[in-house]
Design a protein around this motif. Sequence first.
Motif, PDB file in Angstrom:
ATOM      1  N   GLY A  17     -36.936 -24.144  -9.251  1.00 20.56           N
ATOM      2  CA  GLY A  17     -35.734 -24.658  -8.601  1.00 20.56           C
ATOM      3  C   GLY A  17     -35.871 -26.053  -8.037  1.00 20.56           C
ATOM      4  O   GLY A  17     -34.985 -26.892  -8.206  1.00 20.56           O
ATOM      5  N   LEU A  18     -37.002 -26.315  -7.379  1.00 17.55           N
ATOM      6  CA  LEU A  18     -37.142 -27.580  -6.664  1.00 17.55           C
ATOM      7  C   LEU A  18     -37.803 -28.666  -7.509  1.00 17.55           C
ATOM      8  O   LEU A  18     -37.338 -29.811  -7.546  1.00 17.55           O
ATOM      9  N   GLN A  19     -38.877 -28.304  -8.191  1.00  9.90           N
ATOM     10  CA  GLN A  19     -39.619 -29.319  -8.954  1.00  9.90           C
ATOM     11  C   GLN A  19     -39.004 -29.589 -10.326  1.00  9.90           C
ATOM     12  O   GLN A  19     -38.955 -30.744 -10.765  1.00  9.90           O
ATOM     13  N   LEU A  20     -38.536 -28.546 -11.011  1.00  9.95           N
ATOM     14  CA  LEU A  20     -38.003 -28.731 -12.358  1.00  9.95           C
ATOM     15  C   LEU A  20     -36.507 -29.024 -12.363  1.00  9.95           C
ATOM     16  O   LEU A  20     -36.046 -29.965 -13.013  1.00  9.95           O
ATOM     17  N   GLU A  22     -34.658 -29.556  -9.517  1.00 14.71           N
ATOM     18  CA  GLU A  22     -34.387 -30.491  -8.411  1.00 14.71           C
ATOM     19  C   GLU A  22     -33.092 -30.159  -7.673  1.00 14.71           C
ATOM     20  O   GLU A  22     -32.258 -31.024  -7.434  1.00 14.71           O
ATOM     21  N   SER A  23     -32.946 -28.903  -7.295  1.00 14.40           N
ATOM     22  CA  SER A  23     -31.751 -28.469  -6.572  1.00 14.40           C
ATOM     23  C   SER A  23     -32.141 -27.481  -5.476  1.00 14.40           C
ATOM     24  O   SER A  23     -32.747 -26.443  -5.755  1.00 14.40           O
ATOM     25  N   VAL A  24     -31.791 -27.812  -4.240  1.00 12.00           N
ATOM     26  CA  VAL A  24     -32.063 -26.910  -3.122  1.00 12.00           C
ATOM     27  C   VAL A  24     -31.241 -25.632  -3.264  1.00 12.00           C
ATOM     28  O   VAL A  24     -31.735 -24.533  -3.007  1.00 12.00           O
ATOM     29  N   VAL A  25     -29.990 -25.754  -3.695  1.00  9.02           N
ATOM     30  CA  VAL A  25     -29.123 -24.582  -3.838  1.00  9.02           C
ATOM     31  C   VAL A  25     -29.695 -23.616  -4.868  1.00  9.02           C
ATOM     32  O   VAL A  25     -29.811 -22.408  -4.617  1.00  9.02           O
ATOM     33  N   VAL A  26     -30.042 -24.123  -6.042  1.00  6.49           N
ATOM     34  CA  VAL A  26     -30.630 -23.275  -7.088  1.00  6.49           C
ATOM     35  C   VAL A  26     -31.938 -22.663  -6.596  1.00  6.49           C
ATOM     36  O   VAL A  26     -32.224 -21.485  -6.842  1.00  6.49           O
ATOM     37  N   THR A  27     -32.730 -23.453  -5.892  1.00  3.54           N
ATOM     38  CA  THR A  27     -33.997 -22.959  -5.351  1.00  3.54           C
ATOM     39  C   THR A  27     -33.770 -21.796  -4.404  1.00  3.54           C
ATOM     40  O   THR A  27     -34.458 -20.770  -4.488  1.00  3.54           O
ATOM     41  N   PHE A  28     -32.805 -21.948  -3.492  1.00  7.84           N
ATOM     42  CA  PHE A  28     -32.502 -20.876  -2.550  1.00  7.84           C
ATOM     43  C   PHE A  28     -32.078 -19.605  -3.290  1.00  7.84           C
ATOM     44  O   PHE A  28     -32.525 -18.503  -2.958  1.00  7.84           O
ATOM     45  N   VAL A  29     -31.220 -19.753  -4.294  1.00  7.95           N
ATOM     46  CA  VAL A  29     -30.741 -18.586  -5.046  1.00  7.95           C
ATOM     47  C   VAL A  29     -31.900 -17.886  -5.742  1.00  7.95           C
ATOM     48  O   VAL A  29     -32.047 -16.652  -5.647  1.00  7.95           O
ATOM     49  N   LEU A  30     -32.731 -18.636  -6.448  1.00  2.00           N
ATOM     50  CA  LEU A  30     -33.865 -18.048  -7.162  1.00  2.00           C
ATOM     51  C   LEU A  30     -34.863 -17.412  -6.199  1.00  2.00           C
ATOM     52  O   LEU A  30     -35.299 -16.272  -6.395  1.00  2.00           O
ATOM     53  N   PHE A  31     -35.188 -18.145  -5.165  1.00  2.00           N
ATOM     54  CA  PHE A  31     -36.227 -17.713  -4.224  1.00  2.00           C
ATOM     55  C   PHE A  31     -35.818 -16.454  -3.454  1.00  2.00           C
ATOM     56  O   PHE A  31     -36.548 -15.452  -3.423  1.00  2.00           O
ATOM     57  N   TYR A  32     -34.629 -16.481  -2.861  1.00  2.00           N
ATOM     58  CA  TYR A  32     -34.217 -15.333  -2.058  1.00  2.00           C
ATOM     59  C   TYR A  32     -33.845 -14.140  -2.924  1.00  2.00           C
ATOM     60  O   TYR A  32     -33.964 -12.994  -2.484  1.00  2.00           O
ATOM     61  N   SER A 153     -43.225 -27.601  -1.755  1.00  2.00           N
ATOM     62  CA  SER A 153     -42.063 -28.226  -1.114  1.00  2.00           C
ATOM     63  C   SER A 153     -42.425 -29.509  -0.383  1.00  2.00           C
ATOM     64  O   SER A 153     -41.659 -30.471  -0.386  1.00  2.00           O
ATOM     65  N   VAL A 154     -43.594 -29.530   0.260  1.00  2.00           N
ATOM     66  CA  VAL A 154     -43.914 -30.669   1.124  1.00  2.00           C
ATOM     67  C   VAL A 154     -44.579 -31.828   0.385  1.00  2.00           C
ATOM     68  O   VAL A 154     -44.528 -32.969   0.868  1.00  2.00           O
ATOM     69  N   ILE A 155     -45.201 -31.555  -0.765  1.00  2.00           N
ATOM     70  CA  ILE A 155     -45.872 -32.646  -1.495  1.00  2.00           C
ATOM     71  C   ILE A 155     -44.934 -33.827  -1.764  1.00  2.00           C
ATOM     72  O   ILE A 155     -45.305 -34.988  -1.549  1.00  2.00           O
ATOM     73  N   PRO A 156     -43.685 -33.574  -2.230  1.00  2.00           N
ATOM     74  CA  PRO A 156     -42.794 -34.725  -2.467  1.00  2.00           C
ATOM     75  C   PRO A 156     -42.268 -35.363  -1.183  1.00  2.00           C
ATOM     76  O   PRO A 156     -41.755 -36.481  -1.212  1.00  2.00           O
ATOM     77  N   MET A 157     -42.410 -34.664  -0.037  1.00  2.00           N
ATOM     78  CA  MET A 157     -41.778 -35.124   1.196  1.00  2.00           C
ATOM     79  C   MET A 157     -42.706 -35.948   2.075  1.00  2.00           C
ATOM     80  O   MET A 157     -42.256 -36.788   2.857  1.00  2.00           O
ATOM     81  N   PHE A 158     -44.004 -35.679   1.971  1.00  2.00           N
ATOM     82  CA  PHE A 158     -44.956 -36.358   2.836  1.00  2.00           C
ATOM     83  C   PHE A 158     -45.806 -37.333   2.021  1.00  2.00           C
ATOM     84  O   PHE A 158     -45.928 -37.207   0.810  1.00  2.00           O
ATOM     85  N   GLN A 159     -46.422 -38.259   2.709  1.00  2.00           N
ATOM     86  CA  GLN A 159     -47.172 -39.319   2.061  1.00  2.00           C
ATOM     87  C   GLN A 159     -48.667 -38.984   2.001  1.00  2.00           C
ATOM     88  O   GLN A 159     -49.320 -38.852   3.026  1.00  2.00           O
ATOM     89  N   GLY A 160     -49.197 -38.853   0.781  1.00  2.00           N
ATOM     90  CA  GLY A 160     -50.620 -38.671   0.563  1.00  2.00           C
ATOM     91  C   GLY A 160     -51.228 -37.537   1.356  1.00  2.00           C
ATOM     92  O   GLY A 160     -50.799 -36.391   1.293  1.00  2.00           O
ATOM     93  N   ILE A 161     -52.270 -37.877   2.141  1.00  2.00           N
ATOM     94  CA  ILE A 161     -53.013 -36.892   2.916  1.00  2.00           C
ATOM     95  C   ILE A 161     -52.143 -36.219   3.969  1.00  2.00           C
ATOM     96  O   ILE A 161     -52.495 -35.157   4.504  1.00  2.00           O
ATOM     97  N   SER A 162     -50.993 -36.798   4.268  1.00  2.00           N
ATOM     98  CA  SER A 162     -50.081 -36.199   5.241  1.00  2.00           C
ATOM     99  C   SER A 162     -49.620 -34.821   4.795  1.00  2.00           C
ATOM    100  O   SER A 162     -49.247 -33.989   5.629  1.00  2.00           O
TER     101      SER A 162
END
Length: 210
Positions: A17-20, A22-32, A153-162
């Motif tokens: 949903g998120l990586q391939l 790229e939709s939060v809505v689709v991700t929520f539907v699949l995940f939940y 989820s966090v890899i695309p959101m944070f910078q490097g080692i963060s």
Amino acid sequence: MKNFVRLIGPSLMILIGLQLLESVVVTFVLFYSWLLAVPLIDKAFPKERVQITKQAIVLGLGSGLLFFLFIFGGLKWLHTYLLNIGELRTLLMKWGFSGPGEIGLVLVLLIANPILEELYWRGYMYEKLRANGKAVYTIFMTASFYTLYHLLSVIPMFQGISSVAAILPVLIAGLFWGYTREKTDSIIAAVISHVLGDLGIVASYWLILR
């Protein structure tokens, strides 16, 4: 093998949903849908693990407040070092976390997410693994696979080692909630604590990122 599929399934839903897509809505539907469907198909919702006790409420509120302060306070203090606010806002808009459905997505994150995640990880999966394993093994495995999809989820959101700094509290929380599940024989403390932890994330989004 069945338990491995159950453990890795939620991460696959996030990946799709998120990586391939790229939709939060689709991700929520699949995940939940996964979190709900798998225990229902298996007829294994742990109803006896939702007993409300004074101990569970106090433990949940106390730990949840600490998680809230750590998440919101930490990001408020360190967000200039951990986040690129402009890029993150662009990424969230790309994922569809904006517009008229924004409040709905926030409510899902705040209400449905902690309940369904705890029913699945500290309820359903905990029962499955604990039946044939020791408490330490069960706590570690449920916390590790719980952390795995948060890492996606966090890899695309944070910078490097963060990313490591961002994901470490998730692992700690997963281990702690597994511990409370073992000690109280209930998921209620974990649910309450998880709600307040997610409230810290929502507060950070609303007051820092938005």
